[in-house]
Each structure stands twice: as C-alpha cells, then as structure tokens.
Motif scaffolding. Sequence first.
Motif, short mmCIF file in Angstrom:
data_model
loop_
_atom_site.label_atom_id
_atom_site.label_comp_id
_atom_site.label_asym_id
_atom_site.label_seq_id
_atom_site.Cartn_x
_atom_site.Cartn_y
_atom_site.Cartn_z
N ALA A 183 4.78 6.71 1.91
CA ALA A 183 5.29 5.76 1.92
C ALA A 183 6.52 5.78 2.75
O ALA A 183 7.20 4.86 2.03
N GLY A 184 7.29 6.32 3.56
CA GLY A 184 7.90 6.93 5.27
C GLY A 184 7.44 5.16 5.80
O GLY A 184 6.39 4.57 5.39
N PRO A 185 8.00 4.97 6.96
CA PRO A 185 7.55 3.95 7.58
C PRO A 185 6.40 4.18 8.82
O PRO A 185 5.54 3.08 8.69
N GLY A 186 5.57 5.16 9.15
CA GLY A 186 4.08 4.90 9.74
C GLY A 186 3.22 4.61 8.15
O GLY A 186 1.94 4.16 8.49
N GLY A 187 3.53 4.93 6.70
CA GLY A 187 2.08 4.69 6.05
C GLY A 187 2.43 3.48 5.18
O GLY A 187 1.10 2.26 5.13
N LEU A 188 3.41 3.05 5.27
CA LEU A 188 3.64 1.17 4.62
C LEU A 188 3.57 0.22 6.27
O LEU A 188 2.64 -0.69 6.03
N THR A 189 3.98 0.70 7.41
CA THR A 189 3.72 -0.44 8.56
C THR A 189 1.51 -0.40 8.58
O THR A 189 1.49 -0.84 9.20
N CYS A 190 1.31 1.03 8.17
CA CYS A 190 -0.31 1.34 8.74
C CYS A 190 -1.03 0.24 7.17
O CYS A 190 -1.92 -0.83 7.36
N ALA A 191 -0.14 0.10 6.28
CA ALA A 191 -0.80 -0.62 5.11
C ALA A 191 -0.61 -2.07 4.90
O ALA A 191 -1.41 -2.58 5.05
N GLN A 221 -2.84 -7.84 6.56
CA GLN A 221 -2.33 -8.69 7.49
C GLN A 221 -4.16 -8.93 7.84
O GLN A 221 -4.44 -10.13 9.10
N HIS A 222 -5.05 -8.49 7.71
CA HIS A 222 -6.11 -8.39 8.09
C HIS A 222 -7.39 -8.53 7.18
O HIS A 222 -8.57 -8.27 7.04
N GLY A 223 -6.22 -8.64 6.10
CA GLY A 223 -7.27 -9.15 5.00
C GLY A 223 -7.98 -8.13 4.16
O GLY A 223 -9.10 -7.72 3.55
N ILE A 224 -7.28 -6.60 4.82
CA ILE A 224 -7.66 -5.11 4.37
C ILE A 224 -6.78 -4.29 2.90
O ILE A 224 -5.84 -4.07 3.45
N SER A 225 -7.59 -4.37 1.86
CA SER A 225 -6.39 -3.78 1.09
C SER A 225 -6.26 -1.83 0.84
O SER A 225 -6.88 -1.11 1.78
N ALA A 246 3.22 -6.37 12.35
CA ALA A 246 3.19 -6.59 11.30
C ALA A 246 3.61 -7.93 11.28
O ALA A 246 3.49 -8.05 9.73
N GLY A 247 3.38 -8.81 11.95
CA GLY A 247 4.55 -9.78 11.28
C GLY A 247 6.26 -9.88 11.68
O GLY A 247 6.71 -10.56 10.16
N LEU A 248 6.55 -8.90 11.42
CA LEU A 248 7.93 -8.35 11.12
C LEU A 248 9.44 -8.49 11.96
O LEU A 248 10.11 -8.24 11.94
N LEU A 249 8.78 -8.67 13.12
CA LEU A 249 9.68 -8.73 14.19
C LEU A 249 10.57 -9.30 13.90
O LEU A 249 12.13 -8.67 14.53
N ASP A 285 13.01 -1.08 3.78
CA ASP A 285 12.68 -1.98 2.46
C ASP A 285 12.37 -2.93 3.11
O ASP A 285 11.42 -3.62 2.55
N LEU A 286 12.63 -3.30 4.60
CA LEU A 286 11.90 -4.86 4.57
C LEU A 286 9.83 -4.33 5.11
O LEU A 286 9.88 -5.52 4.53
N LEU A 287 9.79 -2.84 5.33
CA LEU A 287 8.21 -2.79 4.82
C LEU A 287 7.75 -3.10 3.60
O LEU A 287 6.53 -3.56 3.58
N LEU A 288 8.32 -2.26 2.59
CA LEU A 288 8.16 -2.10 0.86
C LEU A 288 7.86 -4.10 0.50
O LEU A 288 7.29 -4.22 -0.12
N ASP A 289 9.05 -4.51 1.46
CA ASP A 289 9.20 -6.40 0.89
C ASP A 289 8.16 -7.07 1.10
O ASP A 289 7.54 -8.09 0.92
#
Length: 377
Positions: free
Chosen positions: A14-22, A27-31, A64-67, A113-117
């Motif tokens: 659950a670092g930046p890479g893993g959270l960004t991927c999730a 965002q594309h409807g994939i769990s 990711a829609g977070l920029l 936190d940004l990615l987790l939230d």
Amino acid sequence: MNTPTTPRIAIVGAGPGGLTCARILQQHGISATVYDRESGPEARNQGGTLDLHEDNGQIALREAGLLDEFFRLSRPEGQEMRQMDSDATVLFHHTPEAGDRFKPEIDRGQLRDLLLDSLEPDTVRWGRTLRSVDGPAGGPRQVRFADGATVEADLVIGADGAWSTVRRAISPAVPRYSGVSFLEAWFHDVGNRHADIAELVGQGGAAAADGDRGLFAQRNSGDHIRVYIIQRVPADWITAAGLTIQDTDGIRALLLDRYRDWSPRLRQLLTDNDGLYVDRPILALPVPHTWEHDPTVTLLGDAAHLMPPLGVGVNLAMLDACELALAIAKTGTVDEAIQAYEATMLPRSHKMQSLLDKGAEELLSTELPDFAHEESR
C-alpha cells in the motif's frame, strides 16, 4: 464465476505505486484489493518529501483524477536547490519561477493519504504480511499470508518494495548493497529551534560533498527538515565502530571526526538533530533486472527496479502503476495486459537502471549536477 473481463486482482503493498494502481483500476470500474503488512495507515512515519515530475508521477495522478488535489497540497517552492562545497560556499542556487509545476514537493505521508482517501471503502486490507504466492503460472494463484489466510487471484501485482515477496514467484534477484549509506537525521520546528539550519537549507534542498562524504538536507512540510548524511562505508559501519543506532552521542562523535574538516555551519546538520538517527544503507537490484513473462504475476516500482534514491523511484512506480492499470482496463485478457505493460516498463526501467547504476557514488561527487549547467530542462 470470474471471466477474463473481471479478473480477481491482488495488489501487495500500500505504497504510492500499489495505491495508484488500485485507484486507476477503480476509475475504470475494475475492482482490486490491496494487502499490506502494516497494522494500519498510521502504523509508521512514511518518510520524507518527494518531488512528482510532470512527465511521469503527475501523469499517473492526472489519470487517477487527483492532480488538482495534489497541486493544492504540494509545495512548488520546494523545487529550490542549493549546491555547496564543504566550506558551505554556495556553488549553485536554483530558485523556481512563479507558477513552475515541473516537480513540486509533497510529503510522502500526504501523498499516501491522498491516494488512500480516493479509494473505495475496504480496498486496503491491513495487517496482511505476505508469505508466498503459490499455484500454477497459468493461475489461479494462491496468495498466502503469515496469519494463515489465503486468497485466490487471477493476477498478483507486486508493489511491495525492495524486499518484495511477490518477486520471489518470478525472479531470484535480491537487492545488493551499493557501498554507500545514508544516515537520516530529523529537525523539527526549524524556524524557532534551528533557525540557522532553516536559512542554510532554504525552502527546498541543499547538498554538499567533498568526494568521500556528503550531506543532503531537504525541507519537509510542517517546518521540518530531514538531513541525509552520505558516506562510502561498509553496510555494518555502525556496529563495526562498536555502536548501535540508539547510541546517538557515540554516532555524533564519530561523525564529527569524519567531517572534521567541514564548515561548522554544515556540521550542525550532523549533530543538532532531534532524536535518534535512522540507518538507511542504499540498495539496488541487479542491472538489468528482468524475468520470464508470467501470465498471472507482475511487478512495479522498487519490486521491479530498485535504484539509488535520485528522485525517480516514486515517479517510476506511479507511472508503472498507471500503465499497468490502463493495460488491464483496455486489453482483452490479463495475460495480454501484462505483456503490453512489461513491453514498455522493462525497457524504460533497464535504461534508467543503467543510468543510475553508480548513482549512489555520484551523491559524493564534487562536480555540479547536470541541472546546474542548464537553464532548460
């Protein structure tokens, strides 16, 4: 029953890479489910500050829609950079122009936190230490945890860093010591308690080296500064000196002797820190690091291409995560998605690994970095 268009995806880390991927998958409807060994998001300090670059890390955040939220949190003034010699003479000073957003700084904790939230509830499962990834290469894979739990997955993504357990399923490679070590020191409430150091470092970073030793100080948010004391030493240099990492006074005395010819102003960075030092030997994976294609397991970030810390690690991890998620979203099968992703990621990481193979040594060089000789990027 799962189909090729609805793969069961397990992301480990659950670092930046893993959270960004999730996030981009969602965002594309994939769990996807993220598993992390830490007990929770507040289990430990996430580390210092990092810069996210316009041509990689920011691409991932845009997807990711977070920029926009990143820009709200980031510190563009953190792009300031000073290069000094061991006498504290400033050899180069870069101050970012107004509106410069090429690589603003953000604390690692704020980015996480940004990615987790941004994720759907219960995406991250905490307290899950990975023991192994078993099962046939064609899947399904059995993801086994130290607590005895097992989950079945059609795709396992290793975003679990330098000592990746997922990597063992497809590669025997392990990190090796570079010969250069960081000793991290923290300074708090610097405007009041360490005013001279605050002025020395400025709003971004300040570096100095003499060919054998180096210092890199970096401003964090909340009026904090982290200093990285850089030495070419054996990995066990602290114990070899008869010390432990808890022996702050003993380490300070050793550092003062090793940096005895340096300016007193710079020597403050060695000794005036608040609290214990943190030992951080610099590790890297073999160059190049590759593996035989596996249709159900792949890697991103440090798990795939651990390199010396020269400002590219998190950026590449997030770009990896972005490209992998998009490949999964836009490609017919998991196998095809992994092939498409690795066809781009591996050559890019090989090139960067080669460029940075001796990068840890360059941190000790007295030569000015390339950016000091260029007005353009």
